[in-house]
Enzyme design. Structure first.
Site, PDB file in Angstrom:
ATOM      1  N   CYS A   2      15.010 -12.528  22.942  1.00  0.00           N
ATOM      2  CA  CYS A   2      15.980 -12.734  24.199  1.00  0.00           C
ATOM      3  C   CYS A   2      17.161 -13.227  23.549  1.00  0.00           C
ATOM      4  O   CYS A   2      17.232 -14.130  22.678  1.00  0.00           O
ATOM      5  CB  CYS A   2      15.213 -13.873  24.873  1.00  0.00           C
ATOM      6  SG  CYS A   2      13.597 -13.786  25.829  1.00  0.00           S
ATOM      7  N   ARG A  27      17.354  -8.284  20.363  1.00  0.00           N
ATOM      8  CA  ARG A  27      16.665  -9.812  20.336  1.00  0.00           C
ATOM      9  C   ARG A  27      15.585  -9.489  21.409  1.00  0.00           C
ATOM     10  O   ARG A  27      14.448 -10.197  21.399  1.00  0.00           O
ATOM     11  CB  ARG A  27      17.524 -10.669  20.392  1.00  0.00           C
ATOM     12  CG  ARG A  27      18.716 -11.081  19.856  1.00  0.00           C
ATOM     13  CD  ARG A  27      19.607 -12.585  20.575  1.00  0.00           C
ATOM     14  NE  ARG A  27      19.047 -13.220  20.468  1.00  0.00           N
ATOM     15  CZ  ARG A  27      18.649 -14.280  19.253  1.00  0.00           C
ATOM     16  NH1 ARG A  27      19.670 -13.835  18.140  1.00  0.00           N
ATOM     17  NH2 ARG A  27      18.249 -15.496  19.545  1.00  0.00           N
ATOM     18  N   TRP A  74      12.142 -10.758  25.808  1.00  0.00           N
ATOM     19  CA  TRP A  74      10.759 -10.600  25.394  1.00  0.00           C
ATOM     20  C   TRP A  74      10.153 -10.959  25.245  1.00  0.00           C
ATOM     21  O   TRP A  74       9.803 -12.484  25.358  1.00  0.00           O
ATOM     22  CB  TRP A  74      11.463 -10.845  23.496  1.00  0.00           C
ATOM     23  CG  TRP A  74      10.374 -10.338  22.758  1.00  0.00           C
ATOM     24  CD1 TRP A  74       9.929  -9.068  21.628  1.00  0.00           C
ATOM     25  CD2 TRP A  74       9.166 -11.251  22.404  1.00  0.00           C
ATOM     26  NE1 TRP A  74       8.553  -9.074  21.608  1.00  0.00           N
ATOM     27  CE2 TRP A  74       7.895 -10.258  21.412  1.00  0.00           C
ATOM     28  CE3 TRP A  74       8.722 -12.268  22.533  1.00  0.00           C
ATOM     29  CZ2 TRP A  74       6.900 -10.570  20.530  1.00  0.00           C
ATOM     30  CZ3 TRP A  74       7.476 -12.696  21.909  1.00  0.00           C
ATOM     31  CH2 TRP A  74       6.758 -11.894  21.016  1.00  0.00           C
ATOM     32  N   ASN A  98      16.199 -18.204  26.899  1.00  0.00           N
ATOM     33  CA  ASN A  98      15.216 -17.884  25.793  1.00  0.00           C
ATOM     34  C   ASN A  98      14.371 -19.211  25.208  1.00  0.00           C
ATOM     35  O   ASN A  98      15.277 -20.161  25.272  1.00  0.00           O
ATOM     36  CB  ASN A  98      16.282 -17.609  24.889  1.00  0.00           C
ATOM     37  CG  ASN A  98      15.888 -17.526  23.570  1.00  0.00           C
ATOM     38  OD1 ASN A  98      14.673 -16.744  22.893  1.00  0.00           O
ATOM     39  ND2 ASN A  98      16.758 -17.208  22.261  1.00  0.00           N
ATOM     40  N   GLY A  99      13.216 -19.518  24.809  1.00  0.00           N
ATOM     41  CA  GLY A  99      12.591 -20.033  24.006  1.00  0.00           C
ATOM     42  C   GLY A  99      11.174 -20.502  25.020  1.00  0.00           C
ATOM     43  O   GLY A  99      11.237 -19.383  26.105  1.00  0.00           O
ATOM     44  N   GLU A 467       5.130  -5.206   1.932  1.00  0.00           N
ATOM     45  CA  GLU A 467       5.961  -4.426   2.671  1.00  0.00           C
ATOM     46  C   GLU A 467       6.226  -2.986   2.959  1.00  0.00           C
ATOM     47  O   GLU A 467       6.768  -2.708   4.507  1.00  0.00           O
ATOM     48  CB  GLU A 467       7.469  -5.387   1.669  1.00  0.00           C
ATOM     49  CG  GLU A 467       8.514  -4.489   2.448  1.00  0.00           C
ATOM     50  CD  GLU A 467       8.665  -5.633   3.929  1.00  0.00           C
ATOM     51  OE1 GLU A 467       7.895  -6.059   4.443  1.00  0.00           O
ATOM     52  OE2 GLU A 467       9.822  -4.927   4.381  1.00  0.00           O
ATOM     53  N   LYS A 471       6.765  -2.176   7.047  1.00  0.00           N
ATOM     54  CA  LYS A 471       7.351  -1.314   7.662  1.00  0.00           C
ATOM     55  C   LYS A 471       6.872  -0.490   8.388  1.00  0.00           C
ATOM     56  O   LYS A 471       7.618   0.438   9.559  1.00  0.00           O
ATOM     57  CB  LYS A 471       8.614  -0.711   6.003  1.00  0.00           C
ATOM     58  CG  LYS A 471      10.008  -0.466   6.557  1.00  0.00           C
ATOM     59  CD  LYS A 471      10.950  -1.821   6.952  1.00  0.00           C
ATOM     60  CE  LYS A 471      10.126  -3.212   7.282  1.00  0.00           C
ATOM     61  NZ  LYS A 471      10.662  -4.669   7.028  1.00  0.00           N
ATOM     62  N   GLU A 474       4.901  -0.835  11.843  1.00  0.00           N
ATOM     63  CA  GLU A 474       6.236  -1.589  12.870  1.00  0.00           C
ATOM     64  C   GLU A 474       7.252  -0.358  13.417  1.00  0.00           C
ATOM     65  O   GLU A 474       7.355  -1.057  14.425  1.00  0.00           O
ATOM     66  CB  GLU A 474       6.775  -2.680  12.219  1.00  0.00           C
ATOM     67  CG  GLU A 474       8.087  -2.720  11.096  1.00  0.00           C
ATOM     68  CD  GLU A 474       8.867  -4.319  11.308  1.00  0.00           C
ATOM     69  OE1 GLU A 474       8.458  -5.248  12.202  1.00  0.00           O
ATOM     70  OE2 GLU A 474       9.295  -3.603  10.068  1.00  0.00           O
ATOM     71  N   HIS A 490     -14.312  -2.084  -2.851  1.00  0.00           N
ATOM     72  CA  HIS A 490     -14.677  -2.893  -2.569  1.00  0.00           C
ATOM     73  C   HIS A 490     -15.252  -3.082  -0.786  1.00  0.00           C
ATOM     74  O   HIS A 490     -15.921  -4.173  -0.171  1.00  0.00           O
ATOM     75  CB  HIS A 490     -14.200  -4.453  -3.012  1.00  0.00           C
ATOM     76  CG  HIS A 490     -14.156  -4.669  -4.634  1.00  0.00           C
ATOM     77  ND1 HIS A 490     -15.792  -4.416  -4.952  1.00  0.00           N
ATOM     78  CD2 HIS A 490     -13.154  -4.807  -5.315  1.00  0.00           C
ATOM     79  CE1 HIS A 490     -15.667  -4.615  -6.525  1.00  0.00           C
ATOM     80  NE2 HIS A 490     -14.607  -4.984  -6.500  1.00  0.00           N
ATOM     81  N   LYS A 588      14.045  -8.645  16.611  1.00  0.00           N
ATOM     82  CA  LYS A 588      14.204  -9.572  15.528  1.00  0.00           C
ATOM     83  C   LYS A 588      14.177 -10.836  15.520  1.00  0.00           C
ATOM     84  O   LYS A 588      13.667 -10.819  14.047  1.00  0.00           O
ATOM     85  CB  LYS A 588      16.395  -9.532  15.691  1.00  0.00           C
ATOM     86  CG  LYS A 588      16.698  -8.774  14.360  1.00  0.00           C
ATOM     87  CD  LYS A 588      16.087  -8.407  13.595  1.00  0.00           C
ATOM     88  CE  LYS A 588      16.308  -8.269  12.543  1.00  0.00           C
ATOM     89  NZ  LYS A 588      16.261  -7.412  11.724  1.00  0.00           N
TER      90      LYS A 588
HETATM   91  C1  G6P Z   1      10.722 -10.727  13.358  1.00  0.00           C
HETATM   92  C2  G6P Z   1      10.790  -9.431  12.636  1.00  0.00           C
HETATM   93  C3  G6P Z   1      10.665  -9.417  11.496  1.00  0.00           C
HETATM   94  C4  G6P Z   1      11.130 -10.507  10.369  1.00  0.00           C
HETATM   95  C5  G6P Z   1      10.239 -11.510  10.648  1.00  0.00           C
HETATM   96  C6  G6P Z   1      10.908 -12.901  10.232  1.00  0.00           C
HETATM   97  O1  G6P Z   1       8.644 -10.611  13.516  1.00  0.00           O
HETATM   98  O2  G6P Z   1      10.876  -8.476  13.307  1.00  0.00           O
HETATM   99  O3  G6P Z   1      11.561  -8.493  11.025  1.00  0.00           O
HETATM  100  O4  G6P Z   1      11.252 -10.137   9.037  1.00  0.00           O
HETATM  101  O5  G6P Z   1      10.956 -12.036  12.162  1.00  0.00           O
HETATM  102  O6  G6P Z   1      12.018 -13.732  10.716  1.00  0.00           O
HETATM  103  P1  G6P Z   1      13.352 -14.193   9.743  1.00  0.00           P
HETATM  104  O7  G6P Z   1      14.636 -14.482  10.313  1.00  0.00           O
HETATM  105  O8  G6P Z   1      12.595 -15.490   9.918  1.00  0.00           O
HETATM  106  O9  G6P Z   1      13.612 -13.883   8.621  1.00  0.00           O
END
Ligand code: G6P
Length: 593
Positions: A2, A27, A74, A98-99, A467, A471, A474, A490, A588
């Site tokens: 948010c 956000r 969000w 926000n929260g 990772e 990526k 997502e 396995h 984000k």
């Molecule tokens: C969200 C984002 C990710 C990020 C994660 C942790 O899920 O989409 O890209 O890695 O939060 O965020 P931070 O700000 O703690 O690295």
């Protein structure tokens, strides 16, 4: 998670608010809304499910107002819909939040008993009604807000306006909120980059602060109305750092910024482990969420090698339930790009309770984590706007690798530290060269119809595989998994057929034979195989795979190796017509647990 934007000044508020929301759309972007305190003493509220651009089309910009609040959401409580969008209103009050309000059901029931009717499924609506319950009986707006914030449990950053009153009141408990001071007025935002176009002078609200903004002054108090002094900071960043600068998307731009940002991170952190002198630890925890967690895992082996201390990497959301061995002899390292991730902040509080020394590695100065950690180190990625983290991840791995070498330095081995520094800087040159000639979009086109992708690796390449998979899934919405290559046989090998794609990663020469075995095994079951390596192994894989990507990785190749994986995800999303910068259901900065 948010984005809030607010403005009180002499200019037209509506275009400023929409612009502020666009800057913070990363956000959260399932719905958006604005509330204006109009010159004719009316309250103008528009809210819409969908992106900020949809809201923009619905707003009547001829409405005159110099005071308003806005929100991009969000969803937590209640699906994305017009009704559940913010601002929420009650009588003359409008609120953005926000929260999460954890006691909202209790408050809702009480307010219902008083005759209030609710129009949404959100937790936020109780804030509007709670404030209104005092304000409508003649209490000053500031006192009505103070009354409400003391009743709320959970986390919140809020901005409140009331019809016909030319002021904005904001308050913060946990979730971030920043106020910018400019000649043209006061600007409120959830993050600093959204303010930079207007001012570099900001007050970052601390948890428990309330700021009453009027035309000619802003007064800061605690939740009980006791006066506090604002601490105006000068921010160094430039507003152009958050622009697209000719790139088609933020994600692509940020991938191309990897060399410069890793370079900045390394050169500004050469005294990284001075704080380790005279400290003894017997256990190191590395804690984070999502990509930040993967960065910790990618560097784990370096830290263990050079510190000779046992390292445990843990997800922040799990750490709180697994603190058994964490104590005053532990070093807990928290990795977070934003410095605001709720799970990471809660994990830090848990580590502190155990007596551990808490180190934050974050990209945002003055973020929440910097106020509660014992020490903070900063990656220098600059603003990262795309939801999928790319350059921040690379900076985190670089900083952690340097940090690992710092243990050697603290033990008197300066040579190794210097070598790691210069290798990391060389790596940035190699990545630049690779980015100039990369043609990953061809691979993305070739494999765009794949139904499932398995990223595999061994040892330090296993976290890299995870990772790569994160990526990929997502932003492409194609099912993918990161696996330890040796584990395939396995169970997972049962999923291999002609519809599967395996991306096999190998950055260490002693793993090549084993990866050759894994590649042969999956290929024998019909899977397509792309090999990604930082070694000169093309000849080993040419005849047993469909494609081979070679990136020059040097001695510490973990950063270079992730770049093609990021590009592969990006181009696949692009070819499928998806918005790589704003993938569905994600945000984000995740400021709720
Ligand atoms: C969200 C984002 C990710 C990020 C994660 C942790 O899920 O989409 O890209 O890695 O939060 O965020 P931070 O700000 O703690 O690295």
């Amino acid at each position: 998670m948010c984005g809030i934007f607010g403005y009180l000044g002499k200019s037209d508020a509506a275009p400023i608010l929409i612009k502020g929301l666009k800057k913070q759309e990363y956000r959260g972007y399932d719905s958006a809304g604005i509330a204006l305190n109009c010159d004719d003493n009316s309250l103008y509220v528009v809210k819409k499910a969908g992106r900020v651009s949809q809201l923009e089309r619905a707003v009547d910009f001829s409405v005159k107002s110099c005071c308003g609040i806005a929100h991009t959401r969000w969803a937590t409580h209640g699906k994305p819909s017009d009704e559940n969008s913010h601002p929420h209103t009650s009588g003359d009050i409008a609120v953005v939040h926000n929260g999460i309000i954890e006691n909202y059901q209790y408050l809702k029931d009480k307010l219902k008993n008083k005759g209030y009717k609710f129009n949404s499924d959100t937790d936020t609506e109780v804030i509007a009604k709670l404030i209104d319950s005092k304000y409508s009986s003649g209490t000053e707006l500031i006192d009505a807000v103070l009354y409400a914030v003391n009743k709320l449990e959970g986390s919140f950053a809020i901005a409140v306006i009331a019809r016909g009153v030319n002021e904005i009141i904001c308050a913060r408990k946990n979730s971030p909120l920043i106020v910018g001071f400019a000649k043209s007025g006061y600007y409120i935002a959830s993050d600093i980059p959204a303010l930079l176009e207007y001012t570099k002078k900001v007050h970052i609200l601390k948890s428990g602060e309330v700021l009453q903004i009027k035309e000619d002054r802003a007064e800061l108090t605690d939740f009980y109305g006791n006066k506090l002094k604002t601490e105006i900071k000068n921010i160094e960043a430039e507003s152009s750092d958050s622009e697209l600068s000719g790139f088609e998307s933020y994600m692509l731009k940020e991938i191309y910024e990897i060399p410069a940002s890793v370079n900045r991170t390394v050169t500004s952190n050469k005294d990284i482990t001075d704080f380790l002198k005279n400290k003894k630890f017997n256990h190191i925890y590395i804690i984070g969420c999502g990509t930040a967690y993967n960065a910790g895992r990618a560097a784990e082996s370096y830290i263990e090698n050079w510190s000779k201390i046992k390292v445990t990497s843990t997800l922040a959301s799990e750490f709180r339930y697994d603190t058994r061995l964490c104590d005053k002899n532990s070093l807990a390292v928290f990795i977070t790009q934003s410095g605001e991730t709720a799970d990471t902040l809660e994990a830090l509080k848990a580590a502190k309770e155990c007596g551990a020394y808490c180190l934050a590695i974050t990209n945002v100065e003055n973020s929440s984590i910097t106020h509660i950690a014992d020490k903070s180190l900063f990656t220098k990625a600059g603003p990262e706007i795309a939801v999928a983290s790319t350059k921040a991840y690379c900076c985190q791995v670089a900083l952690l690798t340097l940090f690992a070498a710092g243990f050697a330095k603290a033990g008197g081995n300066n040579e190794l530290f210097d070598e790691v520094c210069s290798e990391l800087l060389l790596e940035t040159n190699r990545i630049s060269e690779y980015l100039e000639k990369q043609n990953v979009s061809i691979l993305a086109e070739k494999y765009k119809d794949t139904k499932s992708v398995f990223f595999i690796g061994r040892g330090r390449d296993y976290p890299l595989a995870e990772e790569g998979s994160l990526k990929f899934k997502e932003i492409t919405y194609i099912s993918s998994e990161g696996y330890a290559a040796g584990e395939l046989k396995h169970g997972t090998i049962a999923l291999m057929d002609k519809n599967a794609l395996v991306v096999a990663i190998v950055t260490k020469s002693d793993m090549v034979d084993k990866i050759v075995n894994a590649v042969c095994e999956v290929r024998a079951r019909g899977a397509k195989v792309v090999v990604l390596s930082t070694l000169e192994v093309e000849a080993r894989f040419k005849d047993i795979s469909d494609d081979v990507i070679i990136v020059n990785g040097g001695k510490f190749p973990t950063i270079a190796a992730v770049v093609p994986l990021q590009l592969f995800a990006y181009y696949t999303a692009k070819i499928k017509g998806l918005d790589a910068d704003k993938p569905r259901n994600l945000a984000k900065s995740v400021t709720v647990e």
